[in-house]
Design an enzyme around this catalytic site. Structure first.
Site, short mmCIF file in Angstrom:
data_model
loop_
_atom_site.label_atom_id
_atom_site.label_comp_id
_atom_site.label_asym_id
_atom_site.label_seq_id
_atom_site.Cartn_x
_atom_site.Cartn_y
_atom_site.Cartn_z
N THR A 141 9.12 -2.68 -0.45
CA THR A 141 7.54 -2.65 -0.31
C THR A 141 7.15 -3.91 0.35
OG1 THR A 141 5.32 -2.37 -1.18
CG2 THR A 141 6.91 -3.08 -2.84
N LYS A 144 2.25 -6.76 -1.92
CA LYS A 144 2.57 -7.98 -3.09
C LYS A 144 2.10 -7.35 -4.30
CE LYS A 144 3.28 -12.75 -2.21
NZ LYS A 144 2.65 -13.31 -1.16
N GLU A 197 10.21 4.19 10.14
CA GLU A 197 9.29 5.04 10.17
C GLU A 197 9.44 6.33 9.17
OE1 GLU A 197 7.75 7.23 13.67
OE2 GLU A 197 9.30 5.97 14.71
N ASP A 228 6.28 6.52 -2.49
CA ASP A 228 5.53 7.02 -1.36
C ASP A 228 4.40 7.71 -2.22
OD1 ASP A 228 4.92 7.26 1.26
OD2 ASP A 228 4.92 9.26 1.14
N SER A 229 2.95 7.40 -1.87
CA SER A 229 2.12 8.14 -2.56
C SER A 229 0.92 8.70 -1.69
CB SER A 229 1.46 6.98 -3.52
OG SER A 229 1.15 6.10 -3.06
N PHE A 260 -9.00 0.94 -4.86
CA PHE A 260 -8.77 0.93 -3.37
C PHE A 260 -8.69 2.38 -2.87
CE2 PHE A 260 -4.16 2.27 -3.03
CZ PHE A 260 -3.91 2.15 -4.35
N HIS A 264 -1.02 7.96 -11.39
CA HIS A 264 0.37 8.48 -10.69
C HIS A 264 1.41 7.58 -10.55
CE1 HIS A 264 -2.31 6.98 -7.92
NE2 HIS A 264 -1.75 7.11 -6.96
P1 IMP Z 1 1.28 4.31 0.33
O1 IMP Z 1 2.10 5.12 -0.63
O2 IMP Z 1 1.21 2.87 0.02
O3 IMP Z 1 1.69 4.84 1.89
O4 IMP Z 1 -0.21 5.01 0.10
C1 IMP Z 1 -0.67 6.16 0.73
C2 IMP Z 1 -1.91 6.25 0.74
O5 IMP Z 1 -2.56 6.87 -0.50
C3 IMP Z 1 -2.85 4.74 0.51
O6 IMP Z 1 -3.27 4.41 1.83
C4 IMP Z 1 -3.90 5.10 -0.36
O7 IMP Z 1 -5.01 5.14 0.40
C5 IMP Z 1 -3.65 6.20 -1.01
N1 IMP Z 1 -3.40 5.96 -2.43
C6 IMP Z 1 -2.11 5.89 -3.05
N2 IMP Z 1 -2.42 5.79 -4.39
C7 IMP Z 1 -3.97 5.56 -4.53
C8 IMP Z 1 -4.69 5.19 -5.78
O8 IMP Z 1 -4.18 4.75 -6.65
N3 IMP Z 1 -5.80 5.04 -5.56
C9 IMP Z 1 -6.49 5.59 -4.23
N4 IMP Z 1 -5.66 5.51 -3.07
C10 IMP Z 1 -4.50 5.69 -3.28
#
Ligand code: IMP
Length: 203
Positions: free
Chosen positions: A14, A17, A46, A75-76, A161, A189
């Protein structure tokens, strides 16, 4: 049978930070040094899959291959029941603008689309996180964490956020943006996925 982690260094794929420090803290008692993707100057591959696990696998395997170290990637995103699971893997994309990410815009879109789904549309949603640990020999282990909740409007809270200001975790009456960070980490999560990862690979 889950493969155990036996080295002393792990690459966390990742460039964020905050995520890196959080994982370094959790792994410190296990005698593992965490190395960030930024330090190793890894390219960001990508994310071409349409599932969280698919995209986490792409990132973890690319990093393991490039460095020869076991690599952890996540990934989330958020899945909204009234929208058949959207935005899902496109959670961050809903916030994209030519000038950077705008989560107010993304939350407005989520609220508008739920309203358009009709007065009886459920307001339930889930934050989801998938973690993949990939070894340089191609093996991987997958861990998932879910935080169920519902979406409120207008948004509330200054912390957190992303979609936090509209998300109320199940059983609570405050949004994630109104919670202390440590309190959110216990039920989030990401927190749950990390707990499953530690139990699986270090237990
Ligand atoms: P990534 O896994 O860092 O690409 O996150 C995907 C998107 O999911 C992020 O841009 C966040 O907007 C949203 N997201 C993931 N986890 C959270 C959370 O704990 N709170 C709010 N948004 C989240």
């Amino acid at each position: 049978m889950t493969r155990k982690f036996e080295g002393d260094r792990i690459l966390v794929a990742t460039h964020n930070k905050g995520k890196l420090l959080e994982i370094a803290d959790i792994l410190a008692p296990h005698g593992v040094t965490v190395v960030g993707a930024g330090e190793m100057k890894l390219p960001e591959p990508e994310e071409t899959e349409d599932t969280f696990v698919g995209n986490a696998r792409i990132k973890a395997h690319a990093a393991a291959k490039a460095t020869g170290l076991p690599a952890l990637a996540d990934d989330s995103g958020i899945t909204i029941d009234a929208l058949n699971g959207a935005p899902g893997v496109y959670t961050a994309d809903w916030a994209e603008t030519p000038d950077g990410r705008d989560f107010m815009m993304a939350m407005n879109r989520a609220n508008d689309e739920i309203k358009a789904a009709g007065p009886d549309a459920p307001r339930t949603a889930q934050f989801r996180c998938t973690l993949v640990l990939a070894w340089p020999d191609g093996h991987d282990e997958v861990f998932e964490g879910v935080m169920p909740g519902s979406l409120t409007w207008p948004i509330r809270g200054e912390g957190g956020f992303g979609y936090d200001p509209m998300f109320i975790p199940e059983g609570l009456d405050i949004t994630c943006a109104e919670m202390e960070k440590a309190e959110k980490n216990k039920i989030s999560h990401r927190g749950r996925a990390v707990t499953a990862f530690v139990a699986g690979c270090f237990g």
